[in-house]
Design an enzyme around this catalytic site. Structure first.
Site, PDB file in Angstrom:
ATOM      1  N   LYS A 120      75.220 -44.932  -6.764  1.00  0.00           N
ATOM      2  CA  LYS A 120      74.039 -44.093  -7.014  1.00  0.00           C
ATOM      3  C   LYS A 120      73.225 -44.601  -8.194  1.00  0.00           C
ATOM      4  CE  LYS A 120      75.868 -40.048  -7.687  1.00  0.00           C
ATOM      5  NZ  LYS A 120      77.284 -40.200  -7.369  1.00  0.00           N
ATOM      6  N   ARG A 131      87.145 -35.914  -9.864  1.00  0.00           N
ATOM      7  CA  ARG A 131      85.749 -36.069  -9.426  1.00  0.00           C
ATOM      8  C   ARG A 131      85.661 -36.222  -7.910  1.00  0.00           C
ATOM      9  NH1 ARG A 131      84.804 -40.841 -13.158  1.00  0.00           N
ATOM     10  NH2 ARG A 131      82.803 -41.201 -12.163  1.00  0.00           N
TER      11      ARG A 131
HETATM   12  P1  ADP Z   1      79.638 -39.876 -11.064  1.00  0.00           P
HETATM   13  O1  ADP Z   1      79.929 -41.302 -11.360  1.00  0.00           O
HETATM   14  O2  ADP Z   1      80.898 -39.056 -10.986  1.00  0.00           O
HETATM   15  O3  ADP Z   1      78.731 -39.671  -9.882  1.00  0.00           O
HETATM   16  P2  ADP Z   1      77.648 -38.713 -12.949  1.00  0.00           P
HETATM   17  O4  ADP Z   1      77.205 -39.634 -14.016  1.00  0.00           O
HETATM   18  O5  ADP Z   1      76.679 -38.343 -11.890  1.00  0.00           O
HETATM   19  O6  ADP Z   1      78.976 -39.358 -12.377  1.00  0.00           O
HETATM   20  O7  ADP Z   1      78.187 -37.362 -13.602  1.00  0.00           O
HETATM   21  C1  ADP Z   1      79.155 -37.371 -14.630  1.00  0.00           C
HETATM   22  C2  ADP Z   1      79.699 -35.958 -14.897  1.00  0.00           C
HETATM   23  O8  ADP Z   1      78.628 -35.098 -15.325  1.00  0.00           O
HETATM   24  C3  ADP Z   1      80.286 -35.253 -13.674  1.00  0.00           C
HETATM   25  O9  ADP Z   1      81.628 -35.634 -13.422  1.00  0.00           O
HETATM   26  C4  ADP Z   1      80.160 -33.784 -14.119  1.00  0.00           C
HETATM   27  O10 ADP Z   1      81.123 -33.440 -15.090  1.00  0.00           O
HETATM   28  C5  ADP Z   1      78.808 -33.760 -14.813  1.00  0.00           C
HETATM   29  N1  ADP Z   1      77.716 -33.469 -13.844  1.00  0.00           N
HETATM   30  C6  ADP Z   1      76.731 -34.327 -13.465  1.00  0.00           C
HETATM   31  N2  ADP Z   1      75.899 -33.749 -12.577  1.00  0.00           N
HETATM   32  C7  ADP Z   1      76.383 -32.489 -12.370  1.00  0.00           C
HETATM   33  C8  ADP Z   1      75.973 -31.395 -11.555  1.00  0.00           C
HETATM   34  N3  ADP Z   1      74.905 -31.489 -10.745  1.00  0.00           N
HETATM   35  N4  ADP Z   1      76.704 -30.263 -11.594  1.00  0.00           N
HETATM   36  C9  ADP Z   1      77.778 -30.150 -12.394  1.00  0.00           C
HETATM   37  N5  ADP Z   1      78.224 -31.150 -13.179  1.00  0.00           N
HETATM   38  C10 ADP Z   1      77.537 -32.311 -13.188  1.00  0.00           C
END
Ligand code: ADP
Ligand code: ZN
Length: 215
Positions: free
Chosen positions: A14, A172
């Site tokens: 992503k 996750r």
């Molecule tokens: P990933 O590599 O898991 O897709 P992200 O960088 O998108 O990681 O997100 C990292 C962390 O931030 C998530 O594991 C969560 O704790 C928090 N987070 C991000 N977006 C959301 C969301 N839309 N709702 C709840 N928590 C979120």
């Protein structure tokens, strides 16, 4: 106008594709993960509140997340399109966006889903190194930076995210399967969903994205 949601499990690519789409189409890249990491790094009230949950791989509450995204999307730089990366991640978040999106003139019109089997995800996550300054991702095995340990784009030393370990990854992935995957059906019913194979080489993915989004 492109009002895009980018979806996919952790490690699907992503962040990498989001960066490219945002550059290519001059869209603000709105990553809730980056916003939460910035809040944690700055030691703000929000950052302290969410630190333990984010580092362990859990999800931040829908209420806090939706409030943050609504405020961000309301800003003028999103008036001509935006790319949302990492939001929505739950059905309640999608419902909230569906309600406040049109209210603030930011209705979603496209959902891009990047699919990837879990064996591939785990190896990508283990090798991932990120730039704490500009958010770029690299991989020590498959997407090495030009100079070891240094961001290609801004020269900052790369780090490993605290939640990029096996235990947090498991949480996750479980959250993804349980809370986020149901959104695929939700957006399919809305007629907005476009799915891509996240195991494709980056350049192939980019040409498929060009075919969908236009040049
Ligand atoms: P990933 O590599 O898991 O897709 P992200 O960088 O998108 O990681 O997100 C990292 C962390 O931030 C998530 O594991 C969560 O704790 C928090 N987070 C991000 N977006 C959301 C969301 N839309 N709702 C709840 N928590 C979120
Ligand atoms: Zn950088």
């Amino acid at each position: 106008m492109l009002n895009i949601i980018l979806m996919g499990p952790p490690g699907a690519g992503k962040g990498t594709h989001a960066k490219w789409i945002a550059d290519q189409y001059k869209l603000p890249h709105i990553s809730t993960g980056d916003m939460f990491r910035e809040a944690m790094a700055s030691g703000s009230e929000l950052g302290n509140k969410i630190k333990d949950i984010v580092n362990s791989g859990g999800l931040v509450s829908d209420e806090l997340t939706c409030e943050l995204v609504k405020e961000r999307l309301s800003r003028p730089d999103c008036a001509n399109g935006y790319l949302l990366d990492g939001f929505p991640r739950t059905i309640p978040q999608a419902e909230a966006l569906k309600a406040f999106g049109p209210e603030i003139g930011r209705e979603v019109n496209l959902v891009i889903d990047i699919e990837c089997p879990s064996e591939v995800l785990i190896s990508r996550i283990a090798g991932r190194r990120v730039c704490p300054k500009c958010g770029a991702s690299f991989n020590v095995n498959t997407m090495k930076p030009k100079k070891e340990g240094i961001c290609d784009y801004c020269g900052t030393p790369l780090i490993q995210r605290k939640d990029d370990n096996v235990d947090s990854f498991k949480v996750r992935l479980e959250n993804y399967t349980k809370s986020t995957e149901p959104l695929l059906d939700y957006y399919k019913k809305e007629g907005l969903l476009h799915s891509f194979d996240g195991t494709l080489p980056i350049l192939n993915m980019q040409s498929e994205l060009l075919a969908l989004l236009g040049k």
